[in-house]
Design a protein around this motif. Structure first.
Motif, short mmCIF file in Angstrom:
data_model
loop_
_atom_site.label_atom_id
_atom_site.label_comp_id
_atom_site.label_asym_id
_atom_site.label_seq_id
_atom_site.Cartn_x
_atom_site.Cartn_y
_atom_site.Cartn_z
N GLU A 431 -7.46 -1.34 -10.80
CA GLU A 431 -7.79 -0.58 -12.01
C GLU A 431 -6.54 0.10 -12.56
N GLU A 432 -5.67 0.54 -11.64
CA GLU A 432 -4.39 1.13 -12.04
C GLU A 432 -3.36 0.84 -10.96
N HIS A 433 -2.11 0.88 -11.32
CA HIS A 433 -1.00 0.77 -10.38
C HIS A 433 -0.91 -0.63 -9.74
N CYS A 478 -5.24 -9.56 2.82
CA CYS A 478 -4.78 -8.21 3.14
C CYS A 478 -4.35 -7.49 1.88
N PHE A 479 -5.00 -6.37 1.60
CA PHE A 479 -4.60 -5.50 0.49
C PHE A 479 -3.85 -4.32 1.10
N ASP A 480 -2.57 -4.22 0.79
CA ASP A 480 -1.65 -3.30 1.46
C ASP A 480 -1.24 -2.16 0.52
N ASN A 481 -1.66 -0.95 0.89
CA ASN A 481 -1.27 0.23 0.11
C ASN A 481 -0.45 1.20 0.96
N SER A 482 0.18 0.63 2.02
CA SER A 482 0.91 1.48 2.97
C SER A 482 2.13 2.13 2.34
N PHE A 483 2.63 1.61 1.24
CA PHE A 483 3.82 2.16 0.60
C PHE A 483 3.49 3.40 -0.25
N SER A 488 -4.66 6.43 -3.85
CA SER A 488 -5.57 5.36 -3.46
C SER A 488 -5.64 4.32 -4.58
N LYS A 489 -6.03 3.09 -4.22
CA LYS A 489 -6.12 2.02 -5.22
C LYS A 489 -7.53 1.43 -5.23
N ASN A 490 -8.11 1.36 -6.43
CA ASN A 490 -9.41 0.70 -6.63
C ASN A 490 -9.16 -0.75 -7.04
N ILE A 491 -9.76 -1.65 -6.27
CA ILE A 491 -9.48 -3.08 -6.45
C ILE A 491 -10.77 -3.84 -6.70
#
Length: 526
Positions: A431-433, A478-483, A488-491
């Motif tokens: 949705e963003e980022h 794998c959806f990686d948001n460790s960085f 948070s990311k909505n996917i």
């Protein structure tokens, strides 16, 4: 005994004959209990032949439909000789009737259509029967208050609807009524004069009519590998896609009418060269495939029996996967019209298309302005649709799953792959980022990376891809948001495992390949 001898010799010479014996019960030929025999062996089948001969009686009609053969000249000559003998027997040695029926079946053996009149044309790879003639008469009577006088007088036009519904008159009449309703809704009769497709369709919807084949049928080239169906769907309305396809077929009918008048014989249908060069995972985007197949169905429901031949050239390794998706839409008759070729297609195309009608890049001599080998003035070669064409609210998230990946976290979405060489395909968007994305395979208790994680900005456009799973097992997206330590990311995502079931499809595909097999073609591609 004489019958047995002729039929037996006929089977020695040809292995692709369908015999249908229909019994005259005194009230006409009973189509409810035909005796059907199919043979695929080049060797005599004694038991079956005796059954045929024992079944035959004076007064029976023997109908048979040879399928195209790819043998040498001597093999063809033998087949034609015994075909004539069996036809003479069928027609009780009435020579004029024998020759008329021979002309109808000749094209089926040679893989050529050689129609000389509207009355003789009963569909591609089909022959006349008493049942079909009765169905045609009934169809016309049922439509006398619906169809125009021009439509009813056109033999080929009426037969197309019947062929599309296997000569079931009720279904053919219903199909015709539904089509007339759609034509009225879309104002199909005015499309050529009044409708102009959106610019994005004119510039990026692949394909074009380049001329005619050796028999006068429209020749169309479809460079499908360069079609950006997602971009086109994001840039126009569904109704414009429908109208554009209807407009295309209306032009085909007008073209066929003109060439028929010029050549003094009925010219029917299309020969299509379907080029799969550059086909990849993006072509397996499900909404795009669904839309493409929907448009094909629209054409078949409103312009039935227009396809005469379909040459699939540059068939890629994932052809079986795509074929599996379209197989439910293909009748047996349609399968007989398809020729699957690899990259060595020039000689086959030139058997059916004159060099001056075939674009130079496909092995012919025809060029566009300034010697353009691709004839881009009449064939649209597609390409990626620029985002400036995109309309608002084009994303269809309703069919996609939703997950939230917390800050500093990773999420694995698992899929079980049961068969080797299956495809795991996906699409996703934030949705963003941005978000990191990769594919993993379970190895004991650990995850083994098969596609490295890559950080991608997918907030504007949906990203998609696929991976060929050579080995069965458990795989994961794998959806990686460790960085990201704060956000948070909505996917939104959609994924599925596609099993090509190549072994189950091989027989079907091999029948469409001339002088080769899918194993040989796929080995060349690899």
């Amino acid at each position: 005994m004489y019958v047995e001898k002729i039929v037996q010799l006929f089977f020695f010479s040809s292995s692709f004959i369908h015999i249908d014996i229909q019994r005259n019960n005194g009230k006409g030929f009973n189509s409810q209990v035909p005796l059907l025999f199919f043979f695929s062996s080049p060797y005599p089948i004694e038991f079956s032949l005796k059954n045929i001969c024992r079944s035959w009686q004076a007064g029976d009609l023997i109908f048979f439909q040879p399928k195209r053969i790819n043998g040498d000249v001597s093999e063809r000559r033998k087949t034609h000789t015994w075909l004539l003998l069996l036809l003479l027997l069928n027609k009780h040695f009435r020579f004029s009737e024998t020759l008329a029926m021979y002309r109808q079946t000749y094209s089926l053996i040679e893989g050529k259509i050689n129609t000389t009149s509207d009355e003789e044309w009963w569909g591609y790879n089909q022959v006349r029967t008493p049942e079909k003639e009765l169905a045609l008469t009934e169809f016309r009577l049922r439509l006398k208050d619906i169809a125009t006088e021009k439509q009813l007088k056109n033999d080929i036009y009426c037969k197309r609807w019947l062929i599309a519904r296997q000569y079931n008159v009720d279904q053919a009449v219903e199909m015709f009524k539904n089509s007339m309703s759609l034509r009225e809704q879309m104002e199909a009769d005015k499309l050529i004069a009044e409708y102009t497709p959106p610019e994005v369709i004119s510039k990026y919807m692949t394909g074009g009519d380049i001329g005619h084949d050796k028999e006068g049928s429209v020749l169309r080239i479809e460079p499908w590998g360069y079609l950006d169906m997602k971009g086109i769907m994001y840039s126009c309305k569904k109704s414009d896609l429908e109208k554009s396809k209807l407009l295309q077929c209306e032009k085909h009918l007008k073209d066929l009418e003109a060439i028929s008048e010029k050549l003094g014989k009925p010219c029917t249908g299309l020969t299509v060269v379907f080029d799969m060069d550059n086909v990849g995972s993006k072509h397996m985007w499900k909404p795009g495939l669904d839309m493409y197949l929907y448009l094909v169905k629209v054409l078949e429901d409103n312009y039935p029996e227009m396809m005469k031949r379909l040459f699939v050239i540059n068939a890629p390794t994932l052809f079986p996967v795509l074929y599996k998706l379209v197989k439910p839409l293909l009748s047996e008759d349609m399968k007989n019209k398809i020729f699957v070729l690899g990259s060595d297609f020039k000689d086959t195309l030139l058997e059916y298309i004159d060099a001056e009608e075939l674009p130079a890049y496909l092995g012919g001599t025809k060029t566009g302005p300034d010697g353009d080998a691709k004839c881009s003035d009449v064939i649209c070669h597609g390409g990626e649709v620029p985002t400036e064409y995109y309309l608002e609210n084009t994303e269809d998230f309703e069919t996609m799953e939703a997950i939230t990946v917390g800050s500093g976290d990773k999420v694995y979405v698992e899929y079980k792959v049961e068969n080797e060489d299956s495809f795991l395909k996906w699409e996703y968007k934030t949705e963003e980022h941005d978000i990191g994305f990769g594919v993993f395979r379970k190895n004991g208790d650990d995850w083994e990376e098969v596609i490295p994680i890559e950080r991608r900005d997918c907030s504007i456009m949906t990203l998609d891809g696929s991976y060929k799973c050579k080995d069965p097992g458990t795989y994961a997206l794998c959806f990686d948001n460790s960085f990201s330590m704060m956000t948070s990311k909505n996917i939104r995502y959609a994924a599925e495992v596609m099993d090509p079931e190549v072994d189950k499809l091989k027989d079907d595909i091999n029948k469409m390949i001339k002088d080769s097999t899918w194993d040989e073609l796929s080995a060349q591609i690899s």
